[in-house]
Design a protein around this motif. Structure first.
Motif, PDB file in Angstrom:
ATOM      1  N   VAL A 126       0.837  -1.290   0.015  1.00  0.00           N
ATOM      2  CA  VAL A 126       0.088  -0.132   0.084  1.00  0.00           C
ATOM      3  C   VAL A 126       0.987   1.141   0.123  1.00  0.00           C
ATOM      4  CG1 VAL A 126      -1.929   1.199   1.213  1.00  0.00           C
ATOM      5  CG2 VAL A 126      -1.985  -1.057   1.395  1.00  0.00           C
ATOM      6  N   ASP A 127       0.633   2.145  -0.872  1.00  0.00           N
ATOM      7  CA  ASP A 127       1.233   3.625  -0.781  1.00  0.00           C
ATOM      8  C   ASP A 127       0.213   4.604  -0.986  1.00  0.00           C
ATOM      9  OD1 ASP A 127       3.869   5.079  -1.820  1.00  0.00           O
ATOM     10  OD2 ASP A 127       2.163   5.584  -3.269  1.00  0.00           O
ATOM     11  N   ILE A 128       0.584   5.583   0.042  1.00  0.00           N
ATOM     12  CA  ILE A 128      -0.328   6.735   0.182  1.00  0.00           C
ATOM     13  C   ILE A 128       0.637   7.905  -0.143  1.00  0.00           C
ATOM     14  CG2 ILE A 128      -1.960   8.038   1.329  1.00  0.00           C
ATOM     15  CD1 ILE A 128      -2.685   5.393   3.007  1.00  0.00           C
ATOM     16  N   SER A 129      -0.005   8.638  -1.063  1.00  0.00           N
ATOM     17  CA  SER A 129       0.878  10.097  -1.521  1.00  0.00           C
ATOM     18  C   SER A 129      -0.124  11.165  -1.567  1.00  0.00           C
ATOM     19  CB  SER A 129       1.909   9.805  -2.557  1.00  0.00           C
ATOM     20  OG  SER A 129       1.052   9.353  -3.756  1.00  0.00           O
ATOM     21  N   LEU A 130       0.554  12.286  -1.729  1.00  0.00           N
ATOM     22  CA  LEU A 130      -0.147  13.615  -2.310  1.00  0.00           C
ATOM     23  C   LEU A 130      -0.529  13.553  -3.502  1.00  0.00           C
ATOM     24  CD1 LEU A 130       1.750  16.287  -0.187  1.00  0.00           C
ATOM     25  CD2 LEU A 130      -0.702  15.986  -0.136  1.00  0.00           C
ATOM     26  N   SER A 131      -1.694  14.046  -4.049  1.00  0.00           N
ATOM     27  CA  SER A 131      -2.147  14.043  -5.497  1.00  0.00           C
ATOM     28  C   SER A 131      -2.767  15.381  -5.862  1.00  0.00           C
ATOM     29  CB  SER A 131      -3.154  12.969  -5.586  1.00  0.00           C
ATOM     30  OG  SER A 131      -3.912  12.835  -6.859  1.00  0.00           O
ATOM     31  N   PRO A 132      -2.391  15.908  -7.002  1.00  0.00           N
ATOM     32  CA  PRO A 132      -3.149  16.896  -7.658  1.00  0.00           C
ATOM     33  C   PRO A 132      -4.552  16.535  -7.856  1.00  0.00           C
ATOM     34  CG  PRO A 132      -1.740  16.050  -9.270  1.00  0.00           C
ATOM     35  CD  PRO A 132      -1.425  15.105  -7.926  1.00  0.00           C
ATOM     36  N   ASP A 161     -10.226  24.387  -8.575  1.00  0.00           N
ATOM     37  CA  ASP A 161     -10.170  25.790  -8.006  1.00  0.00           C
ATOM     38  C   ASP A 161      -9.757  26.096  -6.748  1.00  0.00           C
ATOM     39  OD1 ASP A 161     -11.256  26.838 -10.450  1.00  0.00           O
ATOM     40  OD2 ASP A 161     -12.844  27.579  -9.753  1.00  0.00           O
ATOM     41  N   PHE A 162      -9.824  25.021  -5.926  1.00  0.00           N
ATOM     42  CA  PHE A 162      -9.180  25.251  -4.378  1.00  0.00           C
ATOM     43  C   PHE A 162      -7.664  25.036  -4.178  1.00  0.00           C
ATOM     44  CE2 PHE A 162     -13.640  24.592  -4.181  1.00  0.00           C
ATOM     45  CZ  PHE A 162     -14.303  25.115  -2.921  1.00  0.00           C
ATOM     46  N   GLY A 163      -6.952  26.041  -3.935  1.00  0.00           N
ATOM     47  CA  GLY A 163      -5.460  25.743  -4.091  1.00  0.00           C
ATOM     48  C   GLY A 163      -4.858  24.874  -2.979  1.00  0.00           C
ATOM     49  N   PRO A 164      -3.809  24.298  -3.329  1.00  0.00           N
ATOM     50  CA  PRO A 164      -3.275  23.191  -2.412  1.00  0.00           C
ATOM     51  C   PRO A 164      -2.933  23.714  -0.989  1.00  0.00           C
ATOM     52  CG  PRO A 164      -1.588  23.955  -3.957  1.00  0.00           C
ATOM     53  CD  PRO A 164      -2.886  24.402  -4.368  1.00  0.00           C
ATOM     54  N   ASP A 165      -2.637  25.103  -0.700  1.00  0.00           N
ATOM     55  CA  ASP A 165      -2.831  25.443   0.484  1.00  0.00           C
ATOM     56  C   ASP A 165      -4.178  25.508   1.219  1.00  0.00           C
ATOM     57  OD1 ASP A 165      -0.090  26.000   0.383  1.00  0.00           O
ATOM     58  OD2 ASP A 165      -0.395  28.217  -0.407  1.00  0.00           O
ATOM     59  N   VAL A 166      -4.995  25.408   0.640  1.00  0.00           N
ATOM     60  CA  VAL A 166      -6.521  25.417   1.310  1.00  0.00           C
ATOM     61  C   VAL A 166      -6.911  23.848   1.274  1.00  0.00           C
ATOM     62  CG1 VAL A 166      -8.922  26.237   0.866  1.00  0.00           C
ATOM     63  CG2 VAL A 166      -7.062  27.591   0.632  1.00  0.00           C
ATOM     64  N   LEU A 167      -6.770  23.237   0.097  1.00  0.00           N
ATOM     65  CA  LEU A 167      -7.426  21.902   0.075  1.00  0.00           C
ATOM     66  C   LEU A 167      -6.155  20.979  -0.576  1.00  0.00           C
ATOM     67  CD1 LEU A 167     -10.105  19.959   0.251  1.00  0.00           C
ATOM     68  CD2 LEU A 167     -10.421  20.629  -2.277  1.00  0.00           C
ATOM     69  N   PHE A 168      -5.869  20.192   0.060  1.00  0.00           N
ATOM     70  CA  PHE A 168      -5.116  18.960  -0.513  1.00  0.00           C
ATOM     71  C   PHE A 168      -5.819  17.604  -0.527  1.00  0.00           C
ATOM     72  CE2 PHE A 168      -3.399  19.687   4.039  1.00  0.00           C
ATOM     73  CZ  PHE A 168      -3.305  18.259   4.368  1.00  0.00           C
ATOM     74  N   HIS A 169      -5.014  16.643  -1.242  1.00  0.00           N
ATOM     75  CA  HIS A 169      -5.793  15.550  -1.266  1.00  0.00           C
ATOM     76  C   HIS A 169      -4.601  14.269  -1.089  1.00  0.00           C
ATOM     77  CE1 HIS A 169      -9.066  17.521  -3.073  1.00  0.00           C
ATOM     78  NE2 HIS A 169      -7.921  18.324  -3.817  1.00  0.00           N
ATOM     79  N   VAL A 170      -4.889  12.942  -0.995  1.00  0.00           N
ATOM     80  CA  VAL A 170      -4.145  11.816  -0.949  1.00  0.00           C
ATOM     81  C   VAL A 170      -4.763  10.907  -1.808  1.00  0.00           C
ATOM     82  CG1 VAL A 170      -2.681  12.535   0.942  1.00  0.00           C
ATOM     83  CG2 VAL A 170      -4.910  11.047   1.422  1.00  0.00           C
ATOM     84  N   VAL A 171      -4.002   9.852  -2.351  1.00  0.00           N
ATOM     85  CA  VAL A 171      -4.590   8.694  -3.014  1.00  0.00           C
ATOM     86  C   VAL A 171      -4.045   7.697  -2.518  1.00  0.00           C
ATOM     87  CG1 VAL A 171      -4.599   7.506  -5.329  1.00  0.00           C
ATOM     88  CG2 VAL A 171      -5.445   9.845  -5.115  1.00  0.00           C
ATOM     89  N   LEU A 215      -3.773  12.040   6.422  1.00  0.00           N
ATOM     90  CA  LEU A 215      -4.130  13.304   6.216  1.00  0.00           C
ATOM     91  C   LEU A 215      -3.985  13.914   7.642  1.00  0.00           C
ATOM     92  CD1 LEU A 215      -7.428  12.472   4.227  1.00  0.00           C
ATOM     93  CD2 LEU A 215      -5.415  14.017   3.512  1.00  0.00           C
ATOM     94  N   MET A 216      -4.170  13.259   8.837  1.00  0.00           N
ATOM     95  CA  MET A 216      -3.770  13.903  10.031  1.00  0.00           C
ATOM     96  C   MET A 216      -2.423  14.401  10.192  1.00  0.00           C
ATOM     97  SD  MET A 216      -6.374  11.552  12.253  1.00  0.00           S
ATOM     98  CE  MET A 216      -5.830  12.115  13.853  1.00  0.00           C
ATOM     99  N   ASN A 217      -1.574  13.449   9.820  1.00  0.00           N
ATOM    100  CA  ASN A 217      -0.060  13.820  10.086  1.00  0.00           C
ATOM    101  C   ASN A 217       0.395  14.773   9.003  1.00  0.00           C
ATOM    102  OD1 ASN A 217       0.066  11.609  11.820  1.00  0.00           O
ATOM    103  ND2 ASN A 217       0.775   9.969  10.318  1.00  0.00           N
ATOM    104  N   LEU A 218      -0.326  14.811   7.772  1.00  0.00           N
ATOM    105  CA  LEU A 218       0.190  16.001   6.628  1.00  0.00           C
ATOM    106  C   LEU A 218      -0.420  17.150   7.277  1.00  0.00           C
ATOM    107  CD1 LEU A 218      -0.789  14.186   3.354  1.00  0.00           C
ATOM    108  CD2 LEU A 218       1.424  15.202   4.292  1.00  0.00           C
TER     109      LEU A 218
END
Length: 259
Positions: A126-132, A161-171, A215-218
């Motif tokens: 399993v790999d979890i990483s930030l994603s655009p 439309d939400f910048g990565p400083d406001v909204l970020f995602h992981v996959v 996500l909590m750690n990030l």
């Protein structure tokens, strides 16, 4: 501060309403001009694009304003959502919604302090990483929630439309295949955890836990000191294992036209 005077409830409310307010300001929806509520519409048969949140009506006007909004949305004939929080729903408003056959779906608002790293419990493979914001990300999200295919592209454009400083995602990927997602919406020191979704074949393998913990750690590394979320019945036990506790209810009133 919320009507209940609990700063944890305030964090839940403000994070949720801030998202709706930002979406209402984009070109992807048409915002209603009212200054006592966040409400927007779009000619798309999906509730998240026809939504109401953050209603703070003047005393004595609650029933009238609720009826005006609800009747206007019903007249459009598209599914819509009224997402309530403790300080934005009164008994008078609730009565109007119920009178029109729109009963609330209970949904706990949960909170946890971010006080140190959380073990994500990642298993081999399993790999979890930030994603655009990609079609892949949104497709997994939509599949996990059971959204129709026609929502994927509008949702991708809105999230972008939400910048990565406001909204970020992981996959999360298993064997290289994207199977689970999650997002954090940041307001001040508060991390709002949303969009925890796993495709059906990959469920019950601890991915929701691993994604939420990641996500909590990030969020903590980005300076957040607390996290909030709105839990589904299926997800609640996972969030409780991560230390989240219910601090309020954030019910959803959903209207869907008859077939």
């Amino acid at each position: 501060m919320s009507a209940h005077g609990d700063p944890r409830v305030t964090a839940v409310e403000e994070n949720l309403i801030a998202q709706f307010r930002l979406l209402a300001g984009t070109e992807h929806v048409e915002a209603l001009p009212d200054d006592d509520v966040v409400a927007f519409t779009r000619d798309l048969a999906f509730p998240l694009f026809n939504a109401i949140c953050g209603a703070r009506f003047a005393a004595g006007s609650e029933a009238r304003r609720t009826a005006e909004l609800v009747d206007g949305y019903v007249a459009r004939g598209l599914p819509f959502l009224w997402w309530a929080t403790p300080s934005t729903m009164t008994p008078e408003m609730d009565a109007v919604l119920r009178d029109r056959g729109i009963d609330p779906r209970p949904e706990p608002g949960m909170h946890v302090r971010l006080a140190g790293p959380v073990d994500a419990g990642l298993r081999a493979g399993v790999d979890i990483s930030l994603s655009p914001v990609t079609e892949e990300l949104v497709a997994v999200m939509a599949s996990g929630f059971g959204f129709p295919d026609f929502v994927v592209e509008p949702l991708r454009l809105a999230l972008a439309d939400f910048g990565p400083d406001v909204l970020f995602h992981v996959v999360a990927r298993v064997g290289g295949e994207a199977v689970s997602t999650g997002s954090v919406f940041v307001t001040g020191r508060t991390a709002g955890v949303y969009n925890i979704a796993t495709v059906e074949p990959a469920r019950r393998q601890g991915l929701g836990y691993a994604v939420t913990a990641t996500l909590m750690n990030l969020a903590q590394r980005r300076g957040c000191t607390e996290a909030v979320l709105m839990a589904s019945e299926m997800g609640r036990p996972t969030y409780e294992r991560l230390g989240f506790v219910e601090v309020c209810q954030t019910p959803q009133y959903m209207w869907v036209p008859s077939p």
